[in-house]
Design an enzyme around this catalytic site. Sequence first.
Site, mmCIF file in Angstrom:
data_model
loop_
_atom_site.group_PDB
_atom_site.id
_atom_site.type_symbol
_atom_site.label_atom_id
_atom_site.label_comp_id
_atom_site.label_asym_id
_atom_site.label_seq_id
_atom_site.Cartn_x
_atom_site.Cartn_y
_atom_site.Cartn_z
ATOM 1 C CB THR A 1 17.483 -25.859 24.235
ATOM 2 O OG1 THR A 1 17.409 -25.847 22.806
ATOM 3 C CG2 THR A 1 16.772 -24.629 24.780
ATOM 4 C CG HIS B 1 14.559 -22.976 20.271
ATOM 5 N ND1 HIS B 1 13.796 -23.321 21.366
ATOM 6 C CD2 HIS B 1 14.259 -21.676 20.007
ATOM 7 C CE1 HIS B 1 13.046 -22.295 21.732
ATOM 8 N NE2 HIS B 1 13.312 -21.280 20.931
ATOM 9 C CG HIS B 2 15.452 -28.832 19.234
ATOM 10 N ND1 HIS B 2 15.553 -29.599 18.104
ATOM 11 C CD2 HIS B 2 14.274 -28.173 19.154
ATOM 12 C CE1 HIS B 2 14.474 -29.429 17.359
ATOM 13 N NE2 HIS B 2 13.681 -28.559 17.968
ATOM 14 C CG ASP B 3 18.763 -31.196 17.462
ATOM 15 O OD1 ASP B 3 19.686 -31.957 17.785
ATOM 16 O OD2 ASP B 3 17.584 -31.368 17.822
ATOM 17 C CB ALA B 4 20.168 -24.194 16.566
#
Length: 205
Positions: A116, A134-137
């Site tokens: 994402t 997921h986001h910003d990982a």
Amino acid sequence: MQKLLIFPYNGNGLEASACLGKSMDLIGFVDDTPGKQGKTPHGHTVFGREAFSKYKEALVLAVPGSPASYLQRKEIIEGLGINPSRFASVIHPSAQVSEMARIGCNTLIMAGAVITSNAVIGNHTCILPNTVIHHDAEVGDYTLLGSNTVVAGSSRIGKNCYIGSGALLIGHIIIGDCTLVGMGAVVLNSLPAGAKAVGNPARII
């Protein structure tokens, strides 16, 4: 169509061959084991390393590594002597990758994976089927993530790690370089470099 060589002839390589879209033409596999070289039962050819120079126009996808050998991935891939510009990244057509994600070179993303917004996937990584990042990982270079793994938002996985299938990583934690996380582990806290963690909740062994 862009020609492709896959190294080595192992489980990851075979799965990678099923991830190719219509834009890539698989010439064959490259493997150092003489007993594997020649024609496979499925009609593919397994070459020695001479194929890298014979097919100079071909891109290369290098996907060595397992729970037993993941720490040698960097050494093995660098030992191929491949110009970085020749490395391919392969994404299965059914994977969902955000336009805001960043994907490195020589990366394999298998069927059903979801990556994402603002996720960063490093170079020389393998992401197995149905894994969600997921986001910003962030996933570091030379790291492998098993199937059905979930990496929550803003987590950071270091370089040369192996995350076993079904592992769950809570958000905002850091997994140190060269760490192994066992299958099905639930990681609720950051792990230091070189750790081996298993269980629910995950504990260092």
